[in-house]
Design an enzyme around this catalytic site. Structure first.
Site, PDB file in Angstrom:
ATOM      1  CG  HIS A   1      -5.127   8.093  -5.172  1.00 18.70           C
ATOM      2  ND1 HIS A   1      -4.454   8.659  -4.107  1.00 18.70           N
ATOM      3  CD2 HIS A   1      -6.449   8.253  -4.893  1.00 18.70           C
ATOM      4  CE1 HIS A   1      -5.328   9.119  -3.225  1.00 18.70           C
ATOM      5  NE2 HIS A   1      -6.541   8.895  -3.684  1.00 18.70           N
TER       6      HIS A   1
ATOM      7  CG  HIS B   1      -6.518  13.618  -4.071  1.00 10.19           C
ATOM      8  ND1 HIS B   1      -7.233  13.966  -2.953  1.00 10.19           N
ATOM      9  CD2 HIS B   1      -6.726  12.294  -4.262  1.00 10.19           C
ATOM     10  CE1 HIS B   1      -7.856  12.904  -2.481  1.00 10.19           C
ATOM     11  NE2 HIS B   1      -7.573  11.877  -3.240  1.00 10.19           N
TER      12      HIS B   1
ATOM     13  CD  GLU C   1     -11.922  11.230  -2.014  1.00  3.63           C
ATOM     14  OE1 GLU C   1     -11.311  12.278  -1.712  1.00  3.63           O
ATOM     15  OE2 GLU C   1     -11.946  10.225  -1.255  1.00  3.63           O
TER      16      GLU C   1
ATOM     17  CB  CYS D   1      -5.494   8.134   0.824  1.00  2.00           C
ATOM     18  SG  CYS D   1      -6.927   7.055   0.790  1.00  2.00           S
TER      19      CYS D   1
ATOM     20  CG  ASP E   1     -11.797  18.285 -16.240  1.00  2.00           C
ATOM     21  OD1 ASP E   1     -11.866  17.224 -15.584  1.00  2.00           O
ATOM     22  OD2 ASP E   1     -11.969  18.343 -17.474  1.00  2.00           O
ATOM     23  CG  HIS E   2      -8.301  16.225 -17.645  1.00  2.00           C
ATOM     24  ND1 HIS E   2      -9.659  16.324 -17.754  1.00  2.00           N
ATOM     25  CD2 HIS E   2      -7.968  15.029 -18.221  1.00  2.00           C
ATOM     26  CE1 HIS E   2     -10.123  15.259 -18.388  1.00  2.00           C
ATOM     27  NE2 HIS E   2      -9.135  14.456 -18.675  1.00  2.00           N
TER      28      HIS E   2
ATOM     29  CG  HIS F   1     -10.775  10.187  -6.410  1.00  3.44           C
ATOM     30  ND1 HIS F   1     -11.043   8.881  -6.084  1.00  3.44           N
ATOM     31  CD2 HIS F   1      -9.938  10.630  -5.439  1.00  3.44           C
ATOM     32  CE1 HIS F   1     -10.402   8.559  -4.972  1.00  3.44           C
ATOM     33  NE2 HIS F   1      -9.717   9.605  -4.560  1.00  3.44           N
TER      34      HIS F   1
END
Lengths: 135, 135, 135, 135, 135, 135
Positions: free
Chosen positions: C40, C15, C125, C34, C80-81, C42
């Site tokens: 980047h 994100h 996060e 950010c 996810d992913h 998480h």
């Protein structure tokens, strides 16, 4: 270029420490409350590690998706929510100590890991007790 | 008197598994959802360990304050909140698998650790997947 | 007899913090690293809790197997992913802060939880930053 | 059939890094805030591992109940809620770095572990710093 | 749209439980080994949570970077590697129990958090003991 | 000045989900593998919290040493290494779901906590499933 890749998994099971060729008294004396005939149980946390060359094509020692499936199919599906003493054939004779469970898991996985690679199994019986087995 | 000292650190980054000399189809086939062209990401947790003689004067294998700064300066400052594929030169060609990221981190740190000491890098891609690299 | 049952789950995603009606400069100024345009990511760890009466028949507030499947189907399978900004419709407009992601997850789960029960979403996060959302 | 069994334990203690044959200035210069003359402290988490043959009778490398008692008696009872510099004789001269504390713990346990077995001590000074000592 | 944002931090410190208007004997009797006159210590892990409206502009309840800096400046910088009884003015009189340390931390942070927002402090004295304080 | 103090404890036990007034078939249908007649088991991790005024004399809501002993005596000593269904009288009738175990623990502790104080029990059945019970 060698590396070790590690994957965590888990299963819940009942067991008791019990040596079938000992009397109940001797089992109780040596294994204490771990030999409770009604069983007790654990959330076993498992770390399976494979050491080998990093493949230059893929950048993998071993595809983690494959390792994850292998652990699920060979270990989790047969051990999870089971009574190790009563339902896992190996432990009808063998005492299901953490050491022996780690060894049985290693033996079940070994044929499915490439021969040139090393296999390590770490088994947490509780968050405070664990065993490492390398074959 | 040898010991191993270990220091944890972390960085957050985006990446995708992608081999630049393969077609998109082959990347998707081999790496599955890890090859999503829009990227995904991880909280990478890093453990850097240095093994060597305990200095008789200081009682240190290596001053942990120095090790902490070294990891910050050489790794965290350049990897944190980055896209590994797009912003870390090594991964323009090299596929940023956990194995390869651990190797790149090891290579970046090695020149700054005394020659007589061993260096180990453990990289957690997720709390369930990790890699150990020793050079 | 009320209780709260909680289930952990996880997904990995890329994100960036980005407000589409602000200039790039303002995004960079307010959100710092950010807001990196290359993204980047998480390992998001999710805890979903449901509070309600313990059913006298089953002894359950809610069947954990059902809750686990619900989280998989409604959240993990779609998040996810993924790249949250580019691939999750809600975040094409809404800034994917941890607060907003927790709110979106809550909104996606709420219709599938019995009306008489309370729903809580905790979203990590990173292991050091998390958000709690109760609707 | 060799395996390694590991047991976690813990103790809380005050210490300061201090080399008695250095001036206060040199201690402050080298050890920084870790040398605060008023002491600081840690929750030390300890992992003691013993490697050896799995006994065919018991299925144990070493009875974990025995290992747990040994750690309690030899380490926790004397280190817990103590000031390491002032109350543990070894640290009147020896600087209580994590390396040296791990070594002292190893030396205290070694005579009580069978000669044919290997002993390893891991000492977490904080969740982010730890030391491994193998003798 | 309310949410609670939480940030973890940590500091290491020495302390002893000691009530200055009690005799040493009474301190020893009530507080046991926690009253050791030579001090003991802990890795205190701190979770600071702020509850309030999610700002529609930023998507933040409170900017985590700001919260992180605030904790560093107001708490970590003054408590870390210190002796709480001797070096933190509040504990010259007040007994530094986990309850009182949490209260002091809350009082130090409260003036810097917007009035409309709630503040919660969780303080882990050990991984097994912790305190929650809400003012 | 109110605070909540929390203490972690743990016990290992076997159980099965089983409603004695249902047929085996219905038990199997509703509870799936959790109803295995041979039992399975868990490392239950328990967090007991007491909320009340901070005593001005001691700085304690409740002496943690007392709370620790209470949990050991009333819960750990009777539940650890047991089969919950067969050996804990409450679960001869009551289905030992995490919800019901948390309720039974709460009922066992409540008479020993001062009336003016609130009691909360959190019970982790696995690291991924837990229940909170407040009476």
């Amino acid at each position: 270029m060698k590396a070790k890749v590690s994957r965590k998994a888990h299963f819940n099971a009942a067991h008791r420490l019990f040596k079938s060729d000992w009397s109940n008294e001797k089992n109780a004396e040596i294994f204490g409350k771990c030999s409770n005939p009604n069983f007790h149980g654990h959330n076993y946390e498992l770390i399976v590690s494979v050491t080998g060359e990093i493949d230059e094509e893929t950048g993998f020692v071993m595809d983690m998706k494959v390792l994850k499936s292998l652990i699920r199919e060979k270990i989790e599906d047969s051990f999870d929510h089971k009574n190790l003493n009563l339902e896992i054939p190996e432990f009808k004779i063998l005492n299901p100590t953490a050491e022996n469970i780690a060894m049985v898991i290693w033996n079940k996985l070994r044929p499915h890991i490439e021969k040139s690679k090393e296999l390590e199994v770490i088994l947490y019986e509780t968050p405070r007790n664990y065993v490492t087995y390398l074959g």
